[in-house]
Design a protein around this motif. Structure first.
Motif, short mmCIF file in Angstrom:
data_model
loop_
_atom_site.label_atom_id
_atom_site.label_comp_id
_atom_site.label_asym_id
_atom_site.label_seq_id
_atom_site.Cartn_x
_atom_site.Cartn_y
_atom_site.Cartn_z
N ASN A 175 0.83 -1.20 0.00
CA ASN A 175 0.00 0.00 0.00
C ASN A 175 0.87 1.26 0.00
O ASN A 175 2.02 1.24 0.46
CB ASN A 175 -0.92 0.01 1.23
CG ASN A 175 -1.87 -1.17 1.24
OD1 ASN A 175 -2.60 -1.38 0.29
ND2 ASN A 175 -1.84 -1.96 2.31
N GLY A 176 0.28 2.36 -0.49
CA GLY A 176 0.95 3.66 -0.42
C GLY A 176 2.26 3.70 -1.16
O GLY A 176 2.39 3.18 -2.28
N PHE A 177 3.25 4.30 -0.51
CA PHE A 177 4.55 4.50 -1.15
C PHE A 177 5.24 3.16 -1.41
O PHE A 177 5.95 3.00 -2.41
CB PHE A 177 5.42 5.39 -0.27
CG PHE A 177 6.77 5.69 -0.87
CD1 PHE A 177 6.88 6.46 -2.02
CD2 PHE A 177 7.93 5.18 -0.30
CE1 PHE A 177 8.12 6.73 -2.58
CE2 PHE A 177 9.17 5.44 -0.85
CZ PHE A 177 9.26 6.22 -2.00
N GLU A 178 5.05 2.19 -0.51
CA GLU A 178 5.66 0.87 -0.70
C GLU A 178 5.19 0.24 -2.00
O GLU A 178 5.95 -0.43 -2.70
CB GLU A 178 5.32 -0.04 0.49
CG GLU A 178 6.03 -1.38 0.42
CD GLU A 178 5.68 -2.29 1.59
OE1 GLU A 178 6.07 -3.47 1.54
OE2 GLU A 178 5.02 -1.81 2.54
N GLU A 179 3.93 0.48 -2.35
CA GLU A 179 3.39 -0.06 -3.60
C GLU A 179 4.13 0.53 -4.81
O GLU A 179 4.39 -0.16 -5.79
CB GLU A 179 1.90 0.26 -3.70
CG GLU A 179 1.24 -0.32 -4.94
CD GLU A 179 -0.24 0.02 -5.03
OE1 GLU A 179 -0.89 -0.46 -5.97
OE2 GLU A 179 -0.72 0.79 -4.17
N GLU A 180 4.48 1.81 -4.73
CA GLU A 180 5.21 2.46 -5.82
C GLU A 180 6.60 1.84 -5.98
O GLU A 180 7.08 1.64 -7.10
CB GLU A 180 5.33 3.97 -5.54
CG GLU A 180 5.62 4.77 -6.78
CD GLU A 180 5.33 6.25 -6.60
OE1 GLU A 180 5.49 6.99 -7.59
OE2 GLU A 180 4.97 6.67 -5.48
N ILE A 181 7.25 1.54 -4.85
CA ILE A 181 8.56 0.90 -4.89
C ILE A 181 8.45 -0.50 -5.51
O ILE A 181 9.27 -0.89 -6.36
CB ILE A 181 9.17 0.79 -3.47
CG1 ILE A 181 9.48 2.19 -2.91
CG2 ILE A 181 10.43 -0.07 -3.49
CD1 ILE A 181 10.59 2.92 -3.62
N VAL A 182 7.43 -1.25 -5.11
CA VAL A 182 7.23 -2.60 -5.64
C VAL A 182 6.95 -2.55 -7.15
O VAL A 182 7.47 -3.37 -7.92
CB VAL A 182 6.07 -3.31 -4.90
CG1 VAL A 182 5.72 -4.63 -5.60
CG2 VAL A 182 6.44 -3.56 -3.46
N ASP A 183 6.16 -1.58 -7.59
CA ASP A 183 5.90 -1.41 -9.02
C ASP A 183 7.18 -1.14 -9.80
O ASP A 183 7.36 -1.64 -10.92
CB ASP A 183 4.91 -0.27 -9.25
CG ASP A 183 3.48 -0.65 -8.89
OD1 ASP A 183 3.22 -1.85 -8.71
OD2 ASP A 183 2.64 0.26 -8.77
#
Length: 572
Positions: A290-298
């Motif tokens: 979720n959130g910023f962590e999701e952007e890193i995973v993407d």
């Protein structure tokens, strides 16, 4: 000890040996087949061919080689026409030198024109009869085919799929993450990463051909470029999130573990298959984010996809044009008649200055007919640069290097006094030209080569005298021309910033068009590449200008292009 010295001096010994050997063999074979007077022309052609070694000859090989042969043969023919009559030679010189300088000076490469001008000047100075023209044209074809053929063989032996700057940039990303773990963000590392990625953008730009943007491997490199550059942008936010406790230490350490795995691949410590397997395991473990962590995973998923695509890429396919990605009309707009005829532009200004000063110099040289007067014209070509500051710096380096080289050659030949010492100096100079990249040392060894060649047929003491006198005359003329029409680095920087701003406006327009689903993906990719390459050149200019505001402009523009470009191209 020797390896340590070579490492510190950053000399690429295999490259130096290859190029030096080709230079020696081709020059002497040319002298044997076409006469001693052809050796210097062969030498100039070889130097010119080497300026195009960054071109990917594996793409449209025959057309690229044929194009360069056509350009050089046309230059030799025009030089021949200009040499037939002193008066009609003046307009031919003016027109030819303007076209050469203007056509081969671009925001992306401001050095290629010199070798073509050198060929034109030497071909005109070494006058021949019409009956000898076919032989000279054959010399051009022979030298280019051998040199470009050698470059092609070298490129085919290089099995690396990715630009080495991608690995260097990733290493910087890894270092930045460790800095964030320690509680600080390093702006210098971010700028270094941008620098490496702009180099990658330039290499992608060079793979394009006509209306097609790049090759199959260039497509993958572009995707790496976008993902790594976007990761570099995200690290600022990651640092803030970490310091505020919104991104925990364990997650950061796990991310560093992933970046170290990828770094190990670029250092050839693990296989690509292993990287893909580790990245997939990471993505499976973080499928819910979720959130910023999701952007890193993407972003990690993007890198994973790049490696997967790279893994299935066939070596036979890598250099074929990728027809699904096309170029925009950006370069056509830049080369419009209005732009070409703009007297305020650096390209027009510099081309006019070069054509005028060299036409006058060649006419005076022909009129006076002094011994070795060509040695006064060469420094003008070599020293005169688009920017005033570069011209003044080169003037000093040229005089010092030429005087020192001429003196050393004179002393050595006078002391030893045998023909073979000329040969040793000549061959040594050929190799050492390729050992260094700085103007001073290249000029030094070029002078040794020129002096050694001339010493086979003339007294060395006379040569030393003329060389020193002529280099001072030529350098003085180059400085005077720069002072009469000064175009400073500051002016060039302002012009580059204006061009970058125009590209930013193009991206903004595409962003607005995307709201209605009308964005042009081809235009977006091409704009990002052009913006990166212009930022690269702006950074190079700022190395001598040293304005921190310019460095900030580069970083801000890079972040803008990457953020918006990544969003617009996310699903491609």
């Amino acid at each position: 000890m020797m390896n340590s010295l070579l490492s510190k001096s950053k000399i690429d010994v295999p490259d130096m040996l290859l190029k030096g050997t080709v230079m020696v063999l081709v020059t002497f074979i040319a002298g044997f087949l076409f006469g001693k007077s052809s050796m210097m022309i062969a030498f100039v052609i070889l130097l010119g061919a080497n300026t195009f070694e960054k071109q990917n000859l594996r793409v449209q090989t025959v057309r690229k080689i044929a194009r360069l042969i056509l350009i050089d043969t046309l230059i030799v023919c025009l030089a021949f026409l200009a040499s037939r009559n002193r008066w009609w030679g003046i307009p031919i010189n003016m027109a030819t030198l303007f076209v050469i300088t203007y056509y081969f000076v671009s925001p992306y490469d401001q050095m290629a024109y010199k070798t073509f001008i050198m060929l034109y000047v030497f071909s005109q100075y070494n006058t021949i009869e019409l009956s000898a023209l076919p032989s000279r044209l054959l010399l051009v074809v022979f030298v280019l085919v051998v040199m470009l053929g050698t470059t092609l063989i070298k490129q085919n032996k290089n099995k690396a799929l990715l630009d080495p700057n991608i690995g260097k940039a990733w290493e910087v990303i890894n270092e930045q993450l460790k800095c964030i773990l320690e509680g600080h963000y390093d702006e210098a590392l971010s700028s270094t990463c941008n620098k490496y990625m702009n180099e990658v953008a330039h290499s992608i730009y060079l793979t394009g051909y006509r209306r097609y943007l790049t090759t199959y491997v260039g497509k993958i490199q572009f995707q790496f470029y976008m993902n790594i550059s976007y990761f570099n942008v995200l690290l600022v936010q990651l640092s803030c999130e970490y310091q505020r406790g919104r991104f925990d230490k364990k997650a950061l350490q796990e991310l560093i573990g992933i970046t170290e795995v990828i770094d190990s691949y670029f250092k050839r410590q693990i296989t690509r298959t292993k990287v893909i397997r580790i990245l997939w395991r990471f993505l499976e473990e973080h499928s819910v984010a979720n959130g910023f962590e999701e952007e890193i995973v993407d972003m990690i998923y993007g890198i994973y996809s790049n490696f997967v695509e790279l893994n299935i890429l066939d070596y036979k396919t890598r250099d074929k044009l990728y027809y699904n990605w096309q170029r925009s009309n950006l370069e056509h707009v830049q080369m419009s008649i209005k732009t070409i005829c703009n007297p305020k532009s650096i390209s027009f200004n510099f081309a006019m200055r070069m054509s005028f000063i060299l036409s006058v110099s060649l006419s005076l040289a022909d009129l006076l007919g002094f011994y070795k007067i060509i040695w006064a014209v060469i420094p003008i070509i070599s020293i005169t640069a688009p920017y005033y500051e570069d011209t003044i710096r080169k003037k000093k380096d040229r005089i010092k290097s030429n005087v020192l080289a001429a003196t050393i050659v004179g002393i050595v030949i006078n002391v030893i006094g045998t023909w073979w010492i000329n040969l040793v100096l000549l061959i040594g100079g050929y190799y050492l030209i390729y050992a260094f990249n700085d103007y001073y040392r290249i000029s030094f060894f070029l002078t040794i080569v020129s002096m050694s060649l001339s010493a086979f047929s003339s007294g060395v003491n006379v040569l030393v005298f003329y060389r020193i006198i002529y280099v001072i005359i030529g350098a003085t003329v180059a400085e005077l021309s720069a002072r009469l029409v000064p175009y400073k680095i500051e002016d060039g920087i302002k012009e580059l910033i204006k061009e970058i701003d125009k590209l930013n406006a193009v991206l903004e327009q595409q962003g607005i068009a995307s709201l209605e689903g009308k964005e042009n993906k081809h235009y977006i990719r091409d704009t990002i590449i052009h913006s990166a390459v212009l930022c690269q050149k702006l950074s190079m200019k700022n190395e001598s200008y040293k304005d921190p505001k310019v460095a900030t402009i580069i970083n801000v523009n890079t972040e803008f292009a990457i953020r918006l470009g990544h969003k617009l191209l996310r699903n491609t």
